[in-house]
Design a protein around this motif. Structure first.
Motif, PDB file in Angstrom:
ATOM      1  N   MET A  75       0.648  -1.060  -0.206  1.00  0.00           N
ATOM      2  CA  MET A  75       0.130   0.157   0.241  1.00  0.00           C
ATOM      3  C   MET A  75       0.728   1.075   0.117  1.00  0.00           C
ATOM      4  SD  MET A  75      -3.595  -1.001   0.277  1.00  0.00           S
ATOM      5  CE  MET A  75      -4.462   0.570   0.934  1.00  0.00           C
ATOM      6  N   ASP A  76       1.883   0.870   0.631  1.00  0.00           N
ATOM      7  CA  ASP A  76       2.767   2.783   0.763  1.00  0.00           C
ATOM      8  C   ASP A  76       3.768   2.231  -0.309  1.00  0.00           C
ATOM      9  OD1 ASP A  76       4.918   0.403   1.772  1.00  0.00           O
ATOM     10  OD2 ASP A  76       5.239   1.175   3.336  1.00  0.00           O
ATOM     11  N   GLY A  77       3.883   1.300  -1.710  1.00  0.00           N
ATOM     12  CA  GLY A  77       4.252   1.629  -2.772  1.00  0.00           C
ATOM     13  C   GLY A  77       5.579   0.926  -2.179  1.00  0.00           C
ATOM     14  N   GLN A  78       6.488   0.513  -1.490  1.00  0.00           N
ATOM     15  CA  GLN A  78       7.387  -0.541  -1.691  1.00  0.00           C
ATOM     16  C   GLN A  78       7.125  -2.379  -1.634  1.00  0.00           C
ATOM     17  OE1 GLN A  78       9.262   0.505   2.212  1.00  0.00           O
ATOM     18  NE2 GLN A  78       9.047   2.457   2.361  1.00  0.00           N
ATOM     19  N   TYR A  79       7.327  -2.522  -2.605  1.00  0.00           N
ATOM     20  CA  TYR A  79       7.762  -3.535  -3.368  1.00  0.00           C
ATOM     21  C   TYR A  79       8.782  -4.473  -3.759  1.00  0.00           C
ATOM     22  CZ  TYR A  79       3.033  -1.994  -5.149  1.00  0.00           C
ATOM     23  OH  TYR A  79       1.687  -0.924  -4.632  1.00  0.00           O
ATOM     24  N   GLY A  80       9.188  -5.142  -3.329  1.00  0.00           N
ATOM     25  CA  GLY A  80      10.283  -6.224  -2.962  1.00  0.00           C
ATOM     26  C   GLY A  80      10.271  -6.913  -4.692  1.00  0.00           C
ATOM     27  N   ILE A  81      11.314  -8.256  -4.488  1.00  0.00           N
ATOM     28  CA  ILE A  81      11.047  -8.764  -5.606  1.00  0.00           C
ATOM     29  C   ILE A  81      11.515  -9.748  -5.181  1.00  0.00           C
ATOM     30  CG2 ILE A  81      12.871 -10.031  -7.392  1.00  0.00           C
ATOM     31  CD1 ILE A  81      14.017  -7.446  -8.318  1.00  0.00           C
ATOM     32  N   GLY A  82      12.816  -9.812  -3.741  1.00  0.00           N
ATOM     33  CA  GLY A  82      12.865 -10.927  -2.653  1.00  0.00           C
ATOM     34  C   GLY A  82      12.043 -11.649  -1.846  1.00  0.00           C
ATOM     35  N   ASP A  83      10.917 -10.826  -1.763  1.00  0.00           N
ATOM     36  CA  ASP A  83      10.030 -10.952  -0.549  1.00  0.00           C
ATOM     37  C   ASP A  83       9.081 -12.074  -0.599  1.00  0.00           C
ATOM     38  OD1 ASP A  83       8.622  -9.572  -2.305  1.00  0.00           O
ATOM     39  OD2 ASP A  83       7.412  -7.994  -1.226  1.00  0.00           O
ATOM     40  N   ARG A  84       8.913 -12.829  -1.381  1.00  0.00           N
ATOM     41  CA  ARG A  84       7.735 -14.645  -1.243  1.00  0.00           C
ATOM     42  C   ARG A  84       8.283 -15.023  -1.469  1.00  0.00           C
ATOM     43  NH1 ARG A  84       5.926 -11.346  -7.222  1.00  0.00           N
ATOM     44  NH2 ARG A  84       5.129  -9.510  -6.593  1.00  0.00           N
ATOM     45  N   THR A  85       8.000 -15.928  -1.104  1.00  0.00           N
ATOM     46  CA  THR A  85       7.938 -17.081  -0.867  1.00  0.00           C
ATOM     47  C   THR A  85       8.012 -18.226  -1.848  1.00  0.00           C
ATOM     48  OG1 THR A  85       7.120 -17.059   1.539  1.00  0.00           O
ATOM     49  CG2 THR A  85       7.243 -19.072   1.001  1.00  0.00           C
ATOM     50  N   PRO A  86       8.967 -18.934  -2.359  1.00  0.00           N
ATOM     51  CA  PRO A  86       9.381 -19.389  -2.915  1.00  0.00           C
ATOM     52  C   PRO A  86       8.531 -20.724  -3.576  1.00  0.00           C
ATOM     53  CG  PRO A  86      11.248 -19.923  -1.691  1.00  0.00           C
ATOM     54  CD  PRO A  86      10.146 -18.620  -1.237  1.00  0.00           C
ATOM     55  N   LYS A  87       7.860 -20.732  -4.541  1.00  0.00           N
ATOM     56  CA  LYS A  87       6.856 -22.014  -4.989  1.00  0.00           C
ATOM     57  C   LYS A  87       8.121 -23.158  -4.740  1.00  0.00           C
ATOM     58  CE  LYS A  87       3.898 -20.168  -8.037  1.00  0.00           C
ATOM     59  NZ  LYS A  87       3.393 -19.945  -9.769  1.00  0.00           N
ATOM     60  N   ALA A  88       6.715 -24.255  -4.143  1.00  0.00           N
ATOM     61  CA  ALA A  88       7.825 -25.274  -4.301  1.00  0.00           C
ATOM     62  C   ALA A  88       7.899 -26.078  -5.646  1.00  0.00           C
ATOM     63  CB  ALA A  88       6.550 -27.304  -3.272  1.00  0.00           C
ATOM     64  N   LYS A  89       9.241 -27.083  -5.522  1.00  0.00           N
ATOM     65  CA  LYS A  89       9.777 -27.055  -6.333  1.00  0.00           C
ATOM     66  C   LYS A  89       9.724 -29.380  -6.748  1.00  0.00           C
ATOM     67  CE  LYS A  89      14.039 -28.041  -8.644  1.00  0.00           C
ATOM     68  NZ  LYS A  89      15.443 -28.040  -8.737  1.00  0.00           N
ATOM     69  N   LEU A  90       8.576 -29.145  -7.913  1.00  0.00           N
ATOM     70  CA  LEU A  90       8.320 -30.610  -7.974  1.00  0.00           C
ATOM     71  C   LEU A  90       9.763 -32.098  -8.209  1.00  0.00           C
ATOM     72  CD1 LEU A  90       5.709 -30.566 -11.088  1.00  0.00           C
ATOM     73  CD2 LEU A  90       5.480 -31.262  -8.577  1.00  0.00           C
ATOM     74  N   PRO A  91       9.365 -32.938  -7.702  1.00  0.00           N
ATOM     75  CA  PRO A  91      11.530 -34.142  -7.682  1.00  0.00           C
ATOM     76  C   PRO A  91      11.029 -34.509  -9.475  1.00  0.00           C
ATOM     77  CG  PRO A  91       8.658 -34.858  -6.694  1.00  0.00           C
ATOM     78  CD  PRO A  91       8.918 -33.460  -6.403  1.00  0.00           C
ATOM     79  N   SER A  92      12.303 -34.296  -9.465  1.00  0.00           N
ATOM     80  CA  SER A  92      12.673 -34.849 -11.254  1.00  0.00           C
ATOM     81  C   SER A  92      11.673 -36.123 -11.250  1.00  0.00           C
ATOM     82  CB  SER A  92      13.828 -34.726 -11.553  1.00  0.00           C
ATOM     83  OG  SER A  92      14.565 -36.102 -10.749  1.00  0.00           O
ATOM     84  N   GLU A  93      11.918 -36.179 -12.356  1.00  0.00           N
ATOM     85  CA  GLU A  93      11.142 -37.712 -13.434  1.00  0.00           C
ATOM     86  C   GLU A  93      12.423 -38.579 -12.229  1.00  0.00           C
ATOM     87  OE1 GLU A  93      11.204 -40.298 -17.067  1.00  0.00           O
ATOM     88  OE2 GLU A  93      10.191 -38.161 -17.280  1.00  0.00           O
ATOM     89  N   ALA A  94      13.538 -38.612 -12.834  1.00  0.00           N
ATOM     90  CA  ALA A  94      14.335 -39.384 -12.447  1.00  0.00           C
ATOM     91  C   ALA A  94      14.270 -40.159 -10.642  1.00  0.00           C
ATOM     92  CB  ALA A  94      16.037 -39.444 -12.296  1.00  0.00           C
ATOM     93  N   ASP A  95      14.169 -38.992  -9.795  1.00  0.00           N
ATOM     94  CA  ASP A  95      13.788 -38.922  -8.418  1.00  0.00           C
ATOM     95  C   ASP A  95      12.828 -39.968  -7.885  1.00  0.00           C
ATOM     96  OD1 ASP A  95      16.239 -37.302  -7.679  1.00  0.00           O
ATOM     97  OD2 ASP A  95      14.721 -35.449  -7.137  1.00  0.00           O
ATOM     98  N   LEU A  96      11.132 -39.715  -8.804  1.00  0.00           N
ATOM     99  CA  LEU A  96       9.897 -40.456  -8.960  1.00  0.00           C
ATOM    100  C   LEU A  96      10.037 -41.162  -9.442  1.00  0.00           C
ATOM    101  CD1 LEU A  96       7.534 -37.405 -10.286  1.00  0.00           C
ATOM    102  CD2 LEU A  96       7.983 -38.478  -7.336  1.00  0.00           C
ATOM    103  N   GLN A  97      11.436 -41.915 -10.967  1.00  0.00           N
ATOM    104  CA  GLN A  97      11.534 -43.039 -10.679  1.00  0.00           C
ATOM    105  C   GLN A  97      12.063 -44.143  -9.902  1.00  0.00           C
ATOM    106  OE1 GLN A  97      10.363 -44.868 -13.523  1.00  0.00           O
ATOM    107  NE2 GLN A  97      11.526 -46.456 -13.124  1.00  0.00           N
TER     108      GLN A  97
END
Length: 82
Positions: free
Chosen positions: A1-23
């Motif tokens: 609301m005060d106009g201060q936006y950052g790039i690194g202020d979000r929680t990263p999305k979960a990363k899917l396991p690779s096909e090799a990990d699932l295999q």
């Protein structure tokens, strides 16, 4: 609301396991080879995300006469697979 936006202020999305990990997870399971083969085919056919959503936790039963029963613990996945 005060106009201060950052790039690194979000929680990263979960990363899917690779096909090799699932295999590797499929291979190391205690399931029958027939079920492992079926799950491997599903993984290669639909990809990581859909495999995790729809097939990873399925109960798979091979029936006499060539039928396969797919029993999902989640109604959403069961409805979608149907």
């Amino acid at each position: 609301m005060d106009g201060q936006y950052g790039i690194g202020d979000r929680t990263p999305k979960a990363k899917l396991p690779s096909e090799a990990d699932l295999q590797e997870e499929i291979i190391s399971s205690n399931e029958s080879q027939e079920i492992k083969d079926f799950k491997t085919l599903c993984l290669k056919t639909v990809g990581n995300a859909k495999y995790i959503s729809y097939f990873k936790n399925l109960y798979i039963e091979f029936r006499e006469g060539g039928g396969i029963a797919l029993i999902s613990p989640h109604k959403f996945a069961a409805d979608d697979l149907e």
